[in-house]
Design an enzyme around this catalytic site. Structure first.
Site, PDB file in Angstrom:
ATOM      1  N   ARG A 199       0.835  -1.196   0.000  1.00 24.41           N
ATOM      2  CA  ARG A 199       0.000   0.000   0.000  1.00 24.41           C
ATOM      3  C   ARG A 199       0.877   1.255   0.000  1.00 24.41           C
ATOM      4  O   ARG A 199       1.040   1.906  -1.015  1.00 24.41           O
ATOM      5  CB  ARG A 199      -0.937  -0.014   1.209  1.00 24.41           C
ATOM      6  CG  ARG A 199      -2.129   0.956   1.053  1.00 24.41           C
ATOM      7  CD  ARG A 199      -1.833   2.411   1.404  1.00 24.41           C
ATOM      8  NE  ARG A 199      -1.417   2.603   2.792  1.00 24.41           N
ATOM      9  CZ  ARG A 199      -0.994   3.770   3.269  1.00 24.41           C
ATOM     10  NH1 ARG A 199      -0.879   4.826   2.477  1.00 24.41           N
ATOM     11  NH2 ARG A 199      -0.617   3.876   4.539  1.00 24.41           N
TER      12      ARG A 199
ATOM     13  N   GLU B 197      -3.662  10.902  10.343  1.00 21.71           N
ATOM     14  CA  GLU B 197      -2.761  11.474   9.344  1.00 21.71           C
ATOM     15  C   GLU B 197      -2.170  12.796   9.831  1.00 21.71           C
ATOM     16  O   GLU B 197      -2.864  13.647  10.365  1.00 21.71           O
ATOM     17  CB  GLU B 197      -3.509  11.689   8.027  1.00 21.71           C
ATOM     18  CG  GLU B 197      -2.607  12.168   6.900  1.00 21.71           C
ATOM     19  CD  GLU B 197      -3.373  12.476   5.635  1.00 21.71           C
ATOM     20  OE1 GLU B 197      -2.721  12.674   4.590  1.00 21.71           O
ATOM     21  OE2 GLU B 197      -4.620  12.525   5.678  1.00 21.71           O
TER      22      GLU B 197
END
Length: 530
Positions: free
Chosen positions: A15, A145
């Site tokens: 990923r 994030e």
């Protein structure tokens, strides 16, 4: 505190690693890498794709989860998803996925500037998608994030985000150093604080390597108490990449004594597989997986190993199904050569060892390295017979072009006398032989006929391998075979030809000497009246 504690490894090569510029794995490649990661290397978890990217990604996820389910490993396969009102959840569920790694905004500036939402609005969206994912049977982990910037620039935002998600059903809170800005001491302080504030939560640490500190930051995250660390094979990832799986594993084991599930014997094999599929070459000096990292170049190091493994550490090549090598070249010593001869089960006398070592050093000046596979060629060349140096080639220039004759320009010494000569021919070797033929005529030496020409390289198919050229010559004096060894095929043949010329010249001088000796004896007999 960490000794013996189990730490999970999450590999995100498929990923986050695929965000490396120019890297795109096919569904079949992803399946093969996933199989190797889970069943051979035995990582604890893998992150294999981002939701809603493409139909190819969906196929890859379906294939991986299907295989993993048959082996009881489907819960270890995770997919990144987005806060998109359940669309990512549906995509993952339709592909058969069991785990979603939901991407939340871990800094205030990302929430406000990118989403244009307040924290409360973002929390509402997160709780909605988490509840929906759980309703569809997915386990949920949560990425924060830009957490590293968020913790330092807007810590109250981070704490309120965490507090707002307590009890929502998040299994792992993932703390990314999204831009690779943290230092090891900052990692330790920040994660220690997060664990102290939220002791019931399980935290992952997701580093990036922009400052070259990813592995060091992983160690501090583990020291602080994280449950899982993220890494990629060969340090793949956006910009400077993520933490290298190989580096992370050996440092956690050797420096911190933590318990890992990893089978180290498969690290290099995985590295080579990912290198082949990604097209991103691993540096020869990359720790653990690089081609040269278990090669000793300096002769003094080989000598120290022979006398007591003085240059051996815990990073033994055998741990990774590799072996130690001792480079041959201009820095080689007797110990380096002997180590390679032992590998080939060859023994030489001290005198011959010196001769072979001298030739190895000479070749090392024109070639970066010589392998043990080259040694039989060198030994045969050096020991096949006595060398004579009546003719010495000091300079040689060969020029070849398509549809044009080749030209050889030579500078030589014959019995100490300098000569310059040129020759033209069909190829570099033919031009060289024509030049030499003109020169040796001045010494009443006729070159024999070339009856056979054989070129070989050691097994392995390396383009830079040493070349062995064996030439058979024949004339009225009989048959003669000479050999030359060089990294360049034409120069190998030239060395073989020079050996032939020196042997023929030696025989000629011997014959002249015998005639002169006989004439001298005759003159002495005449004087005595015999």
């Amino acid at each position: 505190m960490n000794s013996g504690r189990h730490v999970q490894i999450l590999d995100t090569t498929l990923r986050d690693g695929e965000q490396t510029q120019g890297v795109s794995f096919s569904p079949a490649e992803k399946l093969n890498i996933a199989k190797a990661l889970l069943s051979q290397l035995r990582v604890d978890r893998i992150e294999v794709a981002s939701a809603r990217v493409s139909e190819g990604e969906k196929e890859a996820v379906a294939n991986i989860v299907s295989w993993a389910a048959r082996h009881g490993l489907a819960h270890k396969v995770e997919v990144l998803g987005f806060v998109d009102n359940g669309k990512s959840v549906d995509w993952i569920a339709e592909a058969g996925g069991r785990v979603i790694n939901l991407l939340a905004k871990g800094s205030e500036k990302h929430c406000f500037n990118q989403l244009r939402k307040t924290l409360e609005q973002h929390l509402d969206d997160l709780r909605r998608d988490i509840a929906y994912a759980r309703q569809r049977g997915l386990a949920v982990n949560l990425y924060l994030e830009d957490w590293s910037n968020g913790y330092h620039e807007s810590p109250e935002y981070v704490f309120r985000l965490m507090e707002g998600l307590q009890g929502a059903g998040v299994e792992h809170f993932m703390l990314p150093d999204t831009l690779g800005i943290l230092t090891p001491d900052q990692v330790y302080a920040a994660i220690s604080d997060m664990l102290r504030r939220f002791p019931e939560c399980r935290f992952d640490f997701h580093p990036h390597n922009d400052y070259g500190l990813a592995t060091a930051n992983v160690l501090e995250a583990v020291r602080a108490g994280v449950a899982t660390v993220h890494c990629t094979v060969n340090c793949l990832g956006e910009r400077a990449g993520n933490a290298s799986l190989a580096e992370v594993v050996v440092n956690l084991k050797d420096r911190m004594g933590v318990d890992l599930s990893i089978d180290e014997a498969h690290i290099v094999r995985l590295s080579q597989m990912v290198e082949n599929f990604s097209g991103k070459r691993v540096a020869d000096n990359a720790p653990i997986v690089g081609a040269d990292v278990f090669t000793q170049t300096a002769g003094i190091h080989a000598d120290g190993d022979r006398k007591g493994n003085l240059y051996v550490t815990r990073l033994t090549p055998e741990r990774f199904a590799r072996s130690r090598h001792y480079a041959l070249g201009k820095m080689s010593g007797k110990a380096s050569l002997q180590k390679n001869l032992e590998k080939l089960d060859i023994s030489l006398s001290d005198a011959n060892l010196e001769k072979v070592l001298k030739r190895v050093v000479e070749l090392g000046d024109s070639k970066k390295s010589i392998t043990s596979e080259d040694l039989p060629f060198i030994i045969a060349e050096v020991l096949e017979g006595k060398d004579y140096d009546y003719v010495k080639l000091t300079h040689c220039s060969l020029n070849s072009a398509l549809h044009l004759d080749s030209v050889a320009s030579l500078r030589l010494e014959i019995a100490g006398e300098p000569h310059n000569v040129t020759g033209v021919g069909n190829g570099g070797f033919d031009a060289f032989m024509n030049a030499m033929s003109k020169l040796v005529k001045r010494y009443d030496l006729k070159l024999p006929e070339l009856t056979d020409y054989e070129v070989r390289i050691p097994r392995g198919g390396r383009a830079d391998a040493l070349t062995e050229c064996t030439i058979t010559w024949e004339d009225e004096q009989g048959r003669l075979k000479t050999r030359g060894v060089h990294a360049n095929q034409v120069f190998a043949s030239i060395l073989a030809a020079l050996r032939m010329i020196n042997i023929r010249m030696h025989k000629q001088l011997q014959a002249v000497g015998q005639v002169q000796e006989a004439a001298g004896l005759c003159r002495q007999g005449l004087k005595r009246g015999e």
